[in-house]
Design a protein around this motif. Sequence first.
Motif, PDB file in Angstrom:
ATOM      1  N   ALA A   1       0.826  -1.211   0.000  1.00  0.00           N
ATOM      2  CA  ALA A   1       0.000   0.000   0.000  1.00  0.00           C
ATOM      3  C   ALA A   1       0.856   1.255   0.000  1.00  0.00           C
ATOM      4  O   ALA A   1       0.564   2.228  -0.712  1.00  0.00           O
ATOM      5  CB  ALA A   1      -0.940  -0.009   1.204  1.00  0.00           C
ATOM      6  N   ALA A   2       1.936   1.256   0.782  1.00  0.00           N
ATOM      7  CA  ALA A   2       2.813   2.423   0.835  1.00  0.00           C
ATOM      8  C   ALA A   2       3.569   2.605  -0.475  1.00  0.00           C
ATOM      9  O   ALA A   2       3.699   3.730  -0.986  1.00  0.00           O
ATOM     10  CB  ALA A   2       3.793   2.293   1.998  1.00  0.00           C
ATOM     11  N   ILE A   3       4.081   1.517  -1.029  1.00  0.00           N
ATOM     12  CA  ILE A   3       4.877   1.612  -2.252  1.00  0.00           C
ATOM     13  C   ILE A   3       4.018   2.067  -3.436  1.00  0.00           C
ATOM     14  O   ILE A   3       4.432   2.918  -4.228  1.00  0.00           O
ATOM     15  CB  ILE A   3       5.553   0.258  -2.546  1.00  0.00           C
ATOM     16  CG1 ILE A   3       6.638  -0.014  -1.490  1.00  0.00           C
ATOM     17  CG2 ILE A   3       6.167   0.232  -3.948  1.00  0.00           C
ATOM     18  CD1 ILE A   3       7.227  -1.414  -1.564  1.00  0.00           C
ATOM     19  N   THR A   4       2.828   1.527  -3.560  1.00  0.00           N
ATOM     20  CA  THR A   4       1.997   1.868  -4.722  1.00  0.00           C
ATOM     21  C   THR A   4       1.415   3.271  -4.634  1.00  0.00           C
ATOM     22  O   THR A   4       0.980   3.822  -5.651  1.00  0.00           O
ATOM     23  CB  THR A   4       0.859   0.849  -4.896  1.00  0.00           C
ATOM     24  OG1 THR A   4       0.088   0.781  -3.689  1.00  0.00           O
ATOM     25  CG2 THR A   4       1.410  -0.531  -5.222  1.00  0.00           C
ATOM     26  N   ALA A   5       1.418   3.868  -3.431  1.00  0.00           N
ATOM     27  CA  ALA A   5       0.921   5.235  -3.286  1.00  0.00           C
ATOM     28  C   ALA A   5       2.039   6.267  -3.301  1.00  0.00           C
ATOM     29  O   ALA A   5       1.773   7.470  -3.247  1.00  0.00           O
ATOM     30  CB  ALA A   5       0.130   5.371  -1.979  1.00  0.00           C
ATOM     31  N   ALA A   6       3.302   5.817  -3.381  1.00  0.00           N
ATOM     32  CA  ALA A   6       4.444   6.731  -3.316  1.00  0.00           C
ATOM     33  C   ALA A   6       4.662   7.451  -4.634  1.00  0.00           C
ATOM     34  O   ALA A   6       4.339   6.939  -5.712  1.00  0.00           O
ATOM     35  CB  ALA A   6       5.704   5.961  -2.942  1.00  0.00           C
ATOM     36  N   SER A   7       5.245   8.649  -4.553  1.00  0.00           N
ATOM     37  CA  SER A   7       5.674   9.344  -5.764  1.00  0.00           C
ATOM     38  C   SER A   7       6.983   8.779  -6.294  1.00  0.00           C
ATOM     39  O   SER A   7       7.167   8.633  -7.503  1.00  0.00           O
ATOM     40  CB  SER A   7       5.833  10.842  -5.478  1.00  0.00           C
ATOM     41  OG  SER A   7       4.599  11.430  -5.156  1.00  0.00           O
ATOM     42  N   VAL A   8       7.914   8.468  -5.370  1.00  0.00           N
ATOM     43  CA  VAL A   8       9.226   7.938  -5.740  1.00  0.00           C
ATOM     44  C   VAL A   8       9.530   6.737  -4.855  1.00  0.00           C
ATOM     45  O   VAL A   8       9.305   6.775  -3.639  1.00  0.00           O
ATOM     46  CB  VAL A   8      10.333   9.002  -5.576  1.00  0.00           C
ATOM     47  CG1 VAL A   8      11.713   8.395  -5.829  1.00  0.00           C
ATOM     48  CG2 VAL A   8      10.095  10.179  -6.519  1.00  0.00           C
TER      49      VAL A   8
ATOM     50  N   ALA B   1      11.023  -2.323  -7.210  1.00  0.00           N
ATOM     51  CA  ALA B   1      11.054  -1.550  -8.455  1.00  0.00           C
ATOM     52  C   ALA B   1       9.889  -1.923  -9.358  1.00  0.00           C
ATOM     53  O   ALA B   1       9.241  -1.050  -9.961  1.00  0.00           O
ATOM     54  CB  ALA B   1      12.382  -1.780  -9.175  1.00  0.00           C
ATOM     55  N   ARG B   2       9.599  -3.197  -9.456  1.00  0.00           N
ATOM     56  CA  ARG B   2       8.489  -3.651 -10.302  1.00  0.00           C
ATOM     57  C   ARG B   2       7.151  -3.140  -9.765  1.00  0.00           C
ATOM     58  O   ARG B   2       6.336  -2.591 -10.520  1.00  0.00           O
ATOM     59  CB  ARG B   2       8.485  -5.174 -10.370  1.00  0.00           C
ATOM     60  CG  ARG B   2       7.375  -5.756 -11.244  1.00  0.00           C
ATOM     61  CD  ARG B   2       7.550  -7.249 -11.435  1.00  0.00           C
ATOM     62  NE  ARG B   2       7.555  -7.979 -10.168  1.00  0.00           N
ATOM     63  CZ  ARG B   2       8.642  -8.515  -9.616  1.00  0.00           C
ATOM     64  NH1 ARG B   2       9.815  -8.417 -10.197  1.00  0.00           N
ATOM     65  NH2 ARG B   2       8.564  -9.168  -8.475  1.00  0.00           N
ATOM     66  N   LEU B   3       6.948  -3.268  -8.462  1.00  0.00           N
ATOM     67  CA  LEU B   3       5.690  -2.839  -7.863  1.00  0.00           C
ATOM     68  C   LEU B   3       5.515  -1.329  -7.990  1.00  0.00           C
ATOM     69  O   LEU B   3       4.439  -0.839  -8.355  1.00  0.00           O
ATOM     70  CB  LEU B   3       5.658  -3.254  -6.388  1.00  0.00           C
ATOM     71  CG  LEU B   3       4.379  -2.963  -5.610  1.00  0.00           C
ATOM     72  CD1 LEU B   3       3.192  -3.675  -6.243  1.00  0.00           C
ATOM     73  CD2 LEU B   3       4.551  -3.420  -4.156  1.00  0.00           C
ATOM     74  N   GLY B   4       6.582  -0.582  -7.715  1.00  0.00           N
ATOM     75  CA  GLY B   4       6.495   0.867  -7.822  1.00  0.00           C
ATOM     76  C   GLY B   4       6.240   1.331  -9.243  1.00  0.00           C
ATOM     77  O   GLY B   4       5.371   2.176  -9.486  1.00  0.00           O
ATOM     78  N   ALA B   5       6.981   0.770 -10.195  1.00  0.00           N
ATOM     79  CA  ALA B   5       6.827   1.182 -11.590  1.00  0.00           C
ATOM     80  C   ALA B   5       5.435   0.856 -12.116  1.00  0.00           C
ATOM     81  O   ALA B   5       4.819   1.659 -12.830  1.00  0.00           O
ATOM     82  CB  ALA B   5       7.894   0.516 -12.444  1.00  0.00           C
TER      83      ALA B   5
END
Length: 308
Positions: free
Chosen positions: A136-143, A159-163
């Motif tokens: 939840a935190a990673i997917t809502a982050a800007s960076v 990296a995959r989840l964030g991108a």
Amino acid sequence: MQTCSGRPGGHDVVVVGSVNADLVVGVERRPGPGETVLGADLATHPGGKGANQAVAAARLGARAALVGRVGDDGHGRLLRASLAAAGVDLAHLATTPGAPTGVALITVGPDGDNSIIVSPGANARVGPDDVAAARAAITAASVVSCQLEVPLPAVAAAARLGAEAGARVVLNLSPPALVPDDLLARCDPLVVNEHEAAFLLGPDGPRDPAAMAEALRRRGPRSVVVTLGADGALVAAGPEPVRVPSPRVAAVDTTGAGDAFTAALCLRLARGDALPDAARYAARAGAAAVRAPGAQGSFPAPGDLPGP
């Protein structure tokens, strides 16, 4: 190239990385093989590239969170306290029973330069499950900011989840290691110093910073930043590389300067800066960090930054 202007309710920067206790000794010179030299009193500072970047970003005003692991020991408690005092969200900093907190053994010479040996401890237990727990935190982050002091599967998963969620992925290739092409392709930017760039490019690669940046970009990253210490940085994001100068300061200890640079870069990217502008701000943060001993204790607040 992706740009970010922050996401309502999300963190500016989520760091997935290491948490170490830095054990620092000043020396007049470093020992050669089989040699013993006397050093100054041992100093213990909170550190680790992941924790450093989270603290540096928070101190500059970022909404920052850290995904990582510490041991159930005195060093772990010290590090949790330092992170909390800086305002870092620790909801995803896990404690690993039976494993020591990571430790970095650092010698600092009279010129302020350092040599570092890292014992990973609990950092070696960071894995894709930790990333999944922080989804939840990673997917809502800007960076999403990563380094390589935790195992590569965790870095690749973050990296995959964030991108995939639309976050901008920043990878600081430190310590240097070979990484898969699909991870490089998600980097925007890949951040390396000259030694790390040379490692990726191999013995036959270019050694001029501008040529290094362009050669690295051809390996797949969307953009590249090559840090040059007191000489600033080289940014490859457009048709031509852009050199970014660093303010001139008297260096006391370079420990953590690269982390301050990367954290400031991530913050300004989260706020919507173009990469060269973010790198200019980051160079000021990196220069500020070398003016005091240690890593986290040297990280600046916005009012501490030297002029451009």
